[in-house]
Design a protein around this motif. Sequence first.
Motif, PDB file in Angstrom:
ATOM      1  N   GLN A 119      -5.319   0.349  -4.807  1.00 47.30           N
ATOM      2  CA  GLN A 119      -5.851   0.391  -3.444  1.00 47.30           C
ATOM      3  C   GLN A 119      -7.376   0.284  -3.483  1.00 47.30           C
ATOM      4  O   GLN A 119      -8.046   1.040  -4.169  1.00 47.30           O
ATOM      5  CB  GLN A 119      -5.449   1.690  -2.753  1.00 47.30           C
ATOM      6  N   LEU A 171       0.841  -1.191   0.000  1.00 44.77           N
ATOM      7  CA  LEU A 171       0.000   0.000   0.000  1.00 44.77           C
ATOM      8  C   LEU A 171       0.879   1.245   0.000  1.00 44.77           C
ATOM      9  O   LEU A 171       0.575   2.226  -0.688  1.00 44.77           O
ATOM     10  CB  LEU A 171      -0.934  -0.004   1.219  1.00 44.77           C
ATOM     11  N   TYR A 190       2.084   1.840  -3.523  1.00 42.77           N
ATOM     12  CA  TYR A 190       1.030   2.482  -4.305  1.00 42.77           C
ATOM     13  C   TYR A 190       0.943   3.974  -3.970  1.00 42.77           C
ATOM     14  O   TYR A 190       0.906   4.836  -4.856  1.00 42.77           O
ATOM     15  CB  TYR A 190      -0.298   1.785  -4.015  1.00 42.77           C
ATOM     16  N   THR A 226      -4.682  -4.128  -3.249  1.00 44.92           N
ATOM     17  CA  THR A 226      -3.988  -3.883  -1.998  1.00 44.92           C
ATOM     18  C   THR A 226      -4.807  -3.002  -1.055  1.00 44.92           C
ATOM     19  O   THR A 226      -5.763  -2.350  -1.459  1.00 44.92           O
ATOM     20  CB  THR A 226      -2.597  -3.261  -2.261  1.00 44.92           C
ATOM     21  N   GLY A 227      -4.412  -3.018   0.202  1.00 50.17           N
ATOM     22  CA  GLY A 227      -5.058  -2.250   1.263  1.00 50.17           C
ATOM     23  C   GLY A 227      -4.467  -2.701   2.583  1.00 50.17           C
ATOM     24  O   GLY A 227      -3.528  -3.491   2.624  1.00 50.17           O
ATOM     25  N   ASN A 255      -8.585   1.041   3.013  1.00 47.10           N
ATOM     26  CA  ASN A 255      -7.562   1.570   3.913  1.00 47.10           C
ATOM     27  C   ASN A 255      -8.046   1.402   5.342  1.00 47.10           C
ATOM     28  O   ASN A 255      -9.251   1.282   5.588  1.00 47.10           O
ATOM     29  CB  ASN A 255      -7.287   3.049   3.609  1.00 47.10           C
TER      30      ASN A 255
END
Length: 426
Positions: free
Chosen positions: A141, A15, A18, A188-189, A144
């Motif tokens: 992403q 993350l 990114y 992703t995250g 979050n």
Amino acid sequence: MNNNKAKVVTFGCRLNIYESEIIKEHAENARLTDAFIFNTCAVTAEATRQAKQSIRRTRRNNPDANIIVTGCAAQIDPQQFSDMTEVDQVFGNEEKLSSQSYQDFGISKSERVAVNDIMSIKKTAPHLIDGFEERSRAFVQVQNGCDHRCTFCIIPYGRGNSRSVPAGEVVTQIQKLVDNGYKEVIITGVDITSYGPDLPGNPTLGTLCQQILKRVPDLQRLRLSSIDSIETDEALFEIITNDQRMMPHLHLSLQAGDNMILKRMKRRHTREDSIEFCNTVLKARPDVVFGADIIAGFPTETEEMFKNSMRLVEDCNLTYLHVFPYSEREGTPAAKMPQLDRSIRKERAARLRALGEKKVNQVLKKTVGKTVSILIEKNMKDEQISIGHTEHFAPVKLIGIHTIGDIAKAQVTNYQDGVLIAEIIQ
């Protein structure tokens, strides 16, 4: 500095990789020059120490540069960086993604710290980026923050509560990247399996992946960064086991293989849950390989408890291990528990890593003679080889120089030092 452009130095997770691309884009648009931006990690004390060391070294080598520090370590404890004479400004995790932060850099040197209360952030804004410098795969992403409070983890205090990016925005970003030539995307995250409950209709990570694969038909490979297997929904299981565009490599957030330690970590699964998940996946798709995060030397861990983590590697057929010797983080419940001697933590981590290397070699040995698909990531022209990864995320050296970003069919001829050797099939 070799050139005037701002340089972003990244520590930690995918993350952060990114987000560093977003930072780089904002800095370039703001025409920020002679600057170093450190995007820090707080997952261990060692990660923060390394960032500070790099900041001091950078200042010695670049006495006139502007140095900005951001990321999780800066969000959680901004003062530790603002107290450093080498640092000009400190941004929080929300501020680092705002273009205004770079437009206003140095607005008032009295305001050296710009760090918001991360728990007050309710949404994760989508950021459309064209691509990733020097990278052949793209990260997107989708989420979050984290709503869980594992006793060892400080990250929720750096990232805030869980919040999701709407599916339409995710699909738009992926389509843009595919249009720009990317053949592989990694979702992703911070806690991607918690995706969706804050959005209308309560989507899940599985339904999001369904939308991606349906609406971006030209996307050749989709990967998941790391998942919490206990939160895997039916739609995600269906895609993992039935859609060949979902890569057969799953990285699991397991952390331990002993039920008492898992309870003290405040995890939401048992060792039996992990074993059942892996066995069920393998029954439906036998070629899947598993990686996992495992912490060695958690407070109160006995030798027998640690051996349960070693046994879990075999019981779950784990291959690619990310092993962390436990690192206490101030402000977490685990830091107040009875601590093991650091030498014990280090020794147990070494045993786990040795087991992981053994498992990797077993998988690589079985791959010799097989045909694999390799994403070309880098060329080593002096050695006349290309570097990449298979669909199972096994590292490969490919004989000859090939186009970065392409997916090549190749036959594996050997393996050495944890890396496959392969040749293109004409």
